[in-house]
Write a protein that holds these residues in place. Sequence first.
Motif, short mmCIF file in Angstrom:
data_model
loop_
_atom_site.label_atom_id
_atom_site.label_comp_id
_atom_site.label_asym_id
_atom_site.label_seq_id
_atom_site.Cartn_x
_atom_site.Cartn_y
_atom_site.Cartn_z
N ILE A 1 47.68 65.75 91.91
CA ILE A 1 47.78 64.31 92.12
C ILE A 1 47.83 63.60 90.76
O ILE A 1 48.14 62.45 90.70
CB ILE A 1 46.65 63.86 93.05
CG1 ILE A 1 46.26 62.42 93.14
CG2 ILE A 1 45.62 64.35 92.89
CD1 ILE A 1 45.10 62.29 94.20
N GLY A 2 47.51 64.30 89.67
CA GLY A 2 47.71 63.73 88.35
C GLY A 2 46.58 62.85 87.83
O GLY A 2 46.83 61.90 87.13
N VAL A 3 45.35 63.18 88.18
CA VAL A 3 44.22 62.39 87.70
C VAL A 3 43.25 63.31 86.97
O VAL A 3 42.85 64.34 87.49
CB VAL A 3 43.49 61.69 88.87
CG1 VAL A 3 42.26 60.96 88.37
CG2 VAL A 3 44.42 60.73 89.59
N ALA A 4 42.88 62.92 85.77
CA ALA A 4 41.85 63.63 85.01
C ALA A 4 40.77 62.61 84.68
O ALA A 4 41.06 61.43 84.48
CB ALA A 4 42.43 64.22 83.73
N SER A 5 39.53 63.06 84.62
CA SER A 5 38.43 62.15 84.34
C SER A 5 37.50 62.78 83.31
O SER A 5 37.20 63.97 83.38
CB SER A 5 37.66 61.87 85.64
OG SER A 5 36.51 61.12 85.38
N LEU A 6 37.06 61.96 82.39
CA LEU A 6 36.06 62.40 81.42
C LEU A 6 35.02 61.28 81.33
O LEU A 6 35.37 60.13 81.13
CB LEU A 6 36.68 62.62 80.04
CG LEU A 6 35.68 62.89 78.92
CD1 LEU A 6 34.96 64.22 79.13
CD2 LEU A 6 36.37 62.87 77.58
N ARG A 7 33.78 61.66 81.49
CA ARG A 7 32.69 60.68 81.42
C ARG A 7 31.62 61.25 80.50
O ARG A 7 31.31 62.43 80.55
CB ARG A 7 32.12 60.46 82.82
CG ARG A 7 31.01 59.48 82.89
CD ARG A 7 30.60 59.24 84.31
NE ARG A 7 30.34 60.48 85.02
CZ ARG A 7 29.41 60.63 85.93
NH1 ARG A 7 28.65 59.63 86.26
NH2 ARG A 7 29.24 61.78 86.54
N PHE A 8 31.09 60.40 79.64
CA PHE A 8 30.02 60.86 78.77
C PHE A 8 29.05 59.73 78.49
O PHE A 8 29.39 58.57 78.61
CB PHE A 8 30.58 61.46 77.46
CG PHE A 8 31.31 60.48 76.58
CD1 PHE A 8 30.65 59.83 75.56
CD2 PHE A 8 32.65 60.22 76.77
CE1 PHE A 8 31.31 58.93 74.74
CE2 PHE A 8 33.33 59.33 75.96
CZ PHE A 8 32.65 58.69 74.93
N SER A 9 27.85 60.10 78.11
CA SER A 9 26.82 59.14 77.75
C SER A 9 26.78 58.98 76.24
O SER A 9 27.16 59.89 75.51
CB SER A 9 25.45 59.61 78.24
OG SER A 9 25.43 59.71 79.63
N LYS A 10 26.28 57.85 75.82
CA LYS A 10 26.20 57.64 74.37
C LYS A 10 25.10 58.50 73.78
O LYS A 10 24.22 59.00 74.48
CB LYS A 10 26.01 56.17 74.05
CG LYS A 10 24.75 55.55 74.57
CD LYS A 10 24.77 54.06 74.28
CE LYS A 10 23.57 53.38 74.87
NZ LYS A 10 23.60 51.96 74.63
#
Length: 78
Positions: A1-10
């Motif tokens: 579907i063409g979605v990538a996600s990256l999440r990070f905390s400071k």
Amino acid sequence: IGVASLRFSKRGVDDPNELIHQTIPYMMDDSMSALDEIRKKFPNLKIGIVGFSEGALIASMIANKVRPDALFLLSPPT
């Protein structure tokens, strides 16, 4: 579907010794490094940036540099 996600905390969330690095320059560098990695791994995907609270400030500053396809600012600081 063409979605990538990256999440990070400071820095400092997992290591209190890193609290000293919770500054705009460090957060900008960390965010740009994360975006660079995403672009390397997924060079043909559109880029959307989401920032919450203080992250909304960083997201808007990053967006000014990289011109993403979408920008979502949630509860930006005033």
